[in-house]
Design an enzyme around this catalytic site. Structure first.
Site, PDB file in Angstrom:
ATOM      1  CD1 TRP A 132      -3.867 -27.458 -22.039  1.00 51.38           C
ATOM      2  CD2 TRP A 132      -3.185 -26.483 -23.003  1.00 51.38           C
ATOM      3  NE1 TRP A 132      -4.564 -27.188 -22.882  1.00 51.38           N
ATOM      4  CE2 TRP A 132      -4.127 -26.551 -24.067  1.00 51.38           C
ATOM      5  CE3 TRP A 132      -2.430 -24.070 -23.953  1.00 51.38           C
ATOM      6  CZ2 TRP A 132      -4.628 -26.562 -25.460  1.00 51.38           C
ATOM      7  CZ3 TRP A 132      -3.276 -24.997 -25.319  1.00 51.38           C
ATOM      8  CH2 TRP A 132      -4.479 -25.868 -25.650  1.00 51.38           C
ATOM      9  CD1 TRP A 179      -8.951 -33.641 -24.021  1.00 58.76           C
ATOM     10  CD2 TRP A 179     -10.458 -33.998 -22.795  1.00 58.76           C
ATOM     11  NE1 TRP A 179      -9.063 -32.854 -22.932  1.00 58.76           N
ATOM     12  CE2 TRP A 179     -10.443 -32.880 -21.967  1.00 58.76           C
ATOM     13  CE3 TRP A 179     -11.643 -34.753 -22.039  1.00 58.76           C
ATOM     14  CZ2 TRP A 179     -10.763 -32.746 -20.764  1.00 58.76           C
ATOM     15  CZ3 TRP A 179     -12.320 -34.143 -20.547  1.00 58.76           C
ATOM     16  CH2 TRP A 179     -11.218 -33.356 -20.625  1.00 58.76           C
ATOM     17  CG  ASP A 265       0.948 -37.711 -18.995  1.00 61.63           C
ATOM     18  OD1 ASP A 265      -0.230 -38.325 -19.137  1.00 61.63           O
ATOM     19  OD2 ASP A 265       1.248 -36.735 -19.144  1.00 61.63           O
ATOM     20  CG  HIS A 295      -0.994 -35.559 -17.696  1.00 55.93           C
ATOM     21  ND1 HIS A 295      -0.513 -34.913 -18.796  1.00 55.93           N
ATOM     22  CD2 HIS A 295      -2.275 -34.552 -16.980  1.00 55.93           C
ATOM     23  CE1 HIS A 295      -0.716 -34.103 -18.957  1.00 55.93           C
ATOM     24  NE2 HIS A 295      -1.724 -33.832 -18.349  1.00 55.93           N
TER      25      HIS A 295
END
Length: 316
Positions: A132, A179, A265, A295
């Site tokens: 993010w 998710w 990832d 990730h």
């Protein structure tokens, strides 16, 4: 600990003792007041290492991590002659945590980070962004591009719901949708296990405990739970048009833009090529893959990513 209770939900602040003795995290805390129209004054924590007049590297984390994620990168970059600033987003790390999930909209995260950058009057920034940290940081850049000198993007994205070549085919897909639904319907999440599950090498129990440290109980996790629900997945989504505007800016932004995604990832790798194709400053850069990393590349291979960053900084 509740530090404000102007409304029924309040604002929580993780007790300082939760951050004592964390492995490889001996950085002095710094705080910046961020004004919010509903919550009032919120305290944002940040690491600030290196000479005050040195070129600035701004390291932005994502979910569910905090500035602890960058602990292996900060020292080497500072030793090379840079000033590193690594904030904890509101709701994460040592920063204040509004309890109401409704506080954590995508645009609000951008507004908080914009206020932080403006409040410190940061200039000549090299942005390092992951997860993010990318959507939020690149939106800040889109609003104030002259403050930024370069970008290193790793395992991140800037969601746009557009088909290739503007976006990623079939994104967000079933995995992201599942998710989002998990976060929407849950009242708690196992933060340390989320970090461990997205690493190639499972971190030690002591390191995993450091990722749990900001969250004494589920009340502190509203940001962790809600930020995922802010992923723009349809045309009515908050932040979607602002993201597209940021993309249009990046298409004309000729300052250096490097990608250094992990080799393991699958969640974000599709966006690597979009950045390389669409961002003007990505043309001709020595884009790379970090080998042996999931990730959370900073956790798996932080020293390797630091070397990539230092070479990028020195190439300019």
């Amino acid at each position: 600990m509740i530090v404000k209770d102007e409304n029924s939900s309040g604002v929580l602040r993780t007790p300082d003792e939760r951050f004592e003795g964390l492995p490889d995290y001996a950085f002095a805390p710094h705080y910046r007041a961020i004004e919010d129209p509903e919550a009032g004054t919120l305290r944002m924590h940040y690491i600030d290492e290196g000479p005050r007049d040195a070129p600035i590297v701004l390291m932005l984390h994502g979910n569910p991590t905090w500035s602890y994620l960058y602990r292996h990168m900060i020292g080497p970059v500072v030793a090379t002659g840079y000033r590193v600033i690594a904030p904890d987003m509101i709701g994460f790390g040592r920063s204040d945590k509004p309890v109401a999930r409704a506080m954590y909209g995508f645009d609000r995260f951008v507004a908080w980070m914009t206020a932080f950058v403006e409040g410190l009057d940061l200039q000549g920034i090299t942005l390092v962004c992951q997860d993010w940290g990318g959507p939020i940081g690149l939106r800040v850049l889109g609003g104030q591009p002259d403050r930024f000198a370069a970008v290193l993007a790793t395992n991140t994205l800037l969601q746009n719901c557009d088909p290739p070549p503007l976006g990623v085919a079939d994104w967000p897909g079933a995995g992201i949708a599942a998710w989002i639904e998990t976060c929407r319907t849950s009242d708690d999440l196992p933060v340390a296990e989320l970090v461990a599950g997205a690493c190639v090498t499972r971190p030690s129990p002591e390191i995993l405990a450091a990722y749990d440290a900001p969250f004494p109980d589920a009340r502190y996790k509203s940001g962790v739970l809600q930020i995922t629900c802010g992923i723009p997945v349809d045309e009515a989504a908050e932040g979607l048009e602002a993201n597209r505007a940021a993309w249009r800016l990046l298409e004309q932004w000729h300052r250096p833009f490097l990608t250094a995604f992990s080799d393991s990832d699958p969640a974000t790798i599709g966006w690597e090529g979009v950045f390389q194709r669409r961002v003007a400053g990505a043309v001709g850069q020595q884009h790379t893959r970090v080998i042996g990393a999931g990730h959370f590349v900073q956790e798996d291979r932080g020293e390797d990513l630091a070397r990539v960053l230092i070479a990028f900084l020195q190439s300019g």
